[in-house]
Design an enzyme around this catalytic site. Structure first.
Site, PDB file in Angstrom:
ATOM      1  N   SER A 241       0.798  -1.278  -0.119  1.00 15.13           N
ATOM      2  CA  SER A 241       0.026  -0.052  -0.091  1.00 15.13           C
ATOM      3  C   SER A 241       0.810   1.186  -0.044  1.00 15.13           C
ATOM      4  CB  SER A 241      -0.862  -0.093   1.303  1.00 15.13           C
ATOM      5  OG  SER A 241      -0.277   0.316   2.390  1.00 15.13           O
ATOM      6  N   GLU A 262       6.419  -0.063  -5.380  1.00 15.85           N
ATOM      7  CA  GLU A 262       5.369  -0.657  -6.164  1.00 15.85           C
ATOM      8  C   GLU A 262       4.265  -0.645  -5.416  1.00 15.85           C
ATOM      9  OE1 GLU A 262       5.662  -0.808  -9.520  1.00 15.85           O
ATOM     10  OE2 GLU A 262       7.871  -1.375  -9.852  1.00 15.85           O
ATOM     11  N   CYS A 296      -2.917  -4.410  -8.149  1.00 16.38           N
ATOM     12  CA  CYS A 296      -2.895  -2.956  -8.056  1.00 16.38           C
ATOM     13  C   CYS A 296      -3.039  -2.163  -9.542  1.00 16.38           C
ATOM     14  CB  CYS A 296      -1.206  -2.680  -7.819  1.00 16.38           C
ATOM     15  SG  CYS A 296      -0.069  -3.884  -8.980  1.00 16.38           S
ATOM     16  N   GLY A 459      -2.787  -7.037 -16.660  1.00 17.29           N
ATOM     17  CA  GLY A 459      -2.367  -8.103 -17.459  1.00 17.29           C
ATOM     18  C   GLY A 459      -0.831  -7.735 -18.237  1.00 17.29           C
TER      19      GLY A 459
END
Length: 510
Positions: A241, A262, A296, A459
């Site tokens: 987070s 990330e 995410c 994806g």
């Protein structure tokens, strides 16, 4: 049912390993892993102690001294073998990912395939750790830059991708000459143990030292903080987070360590009046419902031109009504559960907030009960009509909630709405108009690290660098030249002449 025996998962498991051997401390308590699929306990893990942690780090330090000396293609060969071992266990690993995390079996198998793919990518990369040659301004001088391994890489991963994100980091770091210490999410510890045991087989078969790939499963408040503050850990990669990343960044930066972040995504898709809805609707549904909205890169906002708004709204509601929700190990189901009851409560709280902020629930917004839903973690995916300025829309809710937002005028107006959030991970536009597509990809277009045309927000392929801007953290993992983050850069100058030209023409009479 998932075959735990083949993966080496026991009723009780140890939570730290130096690569081959397991530390057998039981003093830090045990961590119970329960499946969100049926609420049943899968197994338990004895958490890593501070003493275990010290042993892991010291072993990794020793391993790095030897590992960095191996030619990079030889390191790549070890990664190739790890990829093959994962191939041999793909079905079992995919099933465990699905059962422990709750994502569909297809997605679980797909995540394991990502591990295999990044191993293949890293093997090739091991022969392409290139630097540049540079033309010197001084006669008889040669300049070039090169890359060296940084040392110990600490990898902190989130629950939603229990194995793939570790591989994105660990396989590249390994071919770069680094050694790895993995701290997985405490919500999915068993998949990490399974991977560690697979890697251990390769280390043993190649007579490699312990410490190249290590594992620590423990509390963030103790083990996690210890690693963040540890100057022996040269690089920390954190997936999680925004709040977790902000804290990690402050701690690691304070000691001048390297960090890859990330973090959250609040990903939007723009549908212009020139959008092909036959492409757009399936992409939106998959992006919003894949991994039950717990990616995410999940699609969270749809910014729709007013001329097609009602048509899109009707199409999405119709599509959502066809979604099958249930046991993710049953391939007929499209969506499984959320990770736990805390996630369910956040889902409900977000819907409540949206209503209080004048959002209109167009579809669902409830917890499923009854046979097959005993774990209490299954919810109906939700569509909410709102606007981008709503406080809840500005936040990332890790759940299957999709916000519909209407825009007027040209694509510049849509881009302005799209960019008006603090996260900047993934984005997409659906249009058959070349000018609209190119504006979205321009310097004044999407401000995200990933920008797609006529495909969705989720994806991402492993061949491209993965990561985002703003409060997403700015880090990059996986493909392209993301490997450079796991190395230290060095500029070299060689004088092969007979004189020593000094900078700025300075001369000494010696």
């Amino acid at each position: 049912m998932v075959s735990l025996k083949k993966l080496g998962i026991n009723k009780n498991n140890y939570g730290s390993s130096t690569g081959i051997k397991w530390n057998k401390s039981t003093t830090s308590g045990d961590l119970k892993s329960k499946s969100p699929v049926d609420g049943k306990q899968i197994g338990s893990v004895y958490q890593c102690s501070i003493k275990d942690y010290e042993k892991v780090v010291k072993t990794a330090q020793k391993a790095f001294v030897e590992w960095r000396k191996k030619p990079a293609p030889q390191r790549g060969e070890i990664v190739r073998q790890i990829g093959n071992k994962v191939r041999e266990n793909k079905e079992e690993l995919g099933g465990l990912v699905s059962y422990e995390m709750g994502k569909s079996l297809q997605e679980g198998l797909g995540e394991v395939q990502e591990m295999i793919d990044i191993c293949d990518f890293a093997v090739g990369q091991s022969r392409m750790l290139y630097g540049n040659t540079i033309k010197s301004e001084r006669p008889s001088h040669r300049m070039y830059d090169q890359y060296h391994p940084v040392g110990i890489v600490g990898i902190v991963t989130a629950f939603n991708f229990p194995v793939a994100v570790w591989a994105w980091n660990a396989m590249l770091a390994a071919v770069c000459g680094d050694v790895n210490i993995w701290k997985p999410s405490s919500k999915v510890p068993l998949t990490a143990i399974a991977i560690q045991k697979i890697v251990a087989q390769v280390l043993k078969e190649n007579n490699l030292p312990e410490g190249i790939f290590s594992l620590i499963i423990g509390r963030g408040s103790t083990i996690g903080e210890k690693m963040l503050n540890d100057t022996r850990v040269s690089l920390i990669s954190v997936t999680g987070s925004i709040n977790v990343g902000r804290h990690a960044n402050e701690v690691v930066s304070k000691r001048f360590g390297k960090i890859i972040l990330e973090l959250g995504g609040n990903n939007g898709i723009i549908l212009t009046k020139n959008a092909d809805l036959k492409k757009a609707i399936p992409a939106i549904v998959f992006g919003a419902l894949g991994t039950a909205g717990q990616r995410c890169t999940s699609t969270r906002r749809i910014i729709i031109h007013e001329s097609i708004y009602n048509k899109v709204k009707k199409s999405l509601i119709k599509a959502y009504k066809s979604i099958k929700i249930g046991d993710p190990l049953n391939e007929e189901n499209h969506m499984g559960p959320l990770i736990d009851k805390n996630a369910v409560q956040m889902f409900l709280d977000a819907i409540k907030d949206a209503k209080e902020q004048d959002g209109k629930v167009l579809y669902a917004g409830k917890v499923l009960k009854g046979k097959g839903y005993e774990s209490g973690c299954y919810v109906k995916p939700t569509i909410i009509e709102g606007n981008n300025n709503m406080a809840i829309v500005q936040e990332e809710t890790f759940a299957p909630i999709l916000y519909l937002i209407k825009y007027r005028g040209n694509v510049s107006n849509a881009i302005k709405i799209h960019n008006n959030v603090k996260q900047g991970l993934s984005s997409a536009i659906f249009t058959d108009n070349l000018q609209e597509a190119e504006e979205f990809l321009s310097a004044w277009g999407s401000d995200c690290g990933i920008a797609n045309v006529n495909i969705g927000t989720s994806g991402a392929e492993i061949g491209g660098a993965f990561g985002g801007e703003k409060e997403t953290g700015g880090g990059r993992e996986s493909g392209s030249d993301a490997w450079k983050a796991y190395m230290r850069r060095q500029t070299n100058t060689i004088n092969f002449g007979d004189t020593i030209p000094l900078a700025q023409g300075i001369k000494f009479d010696i």
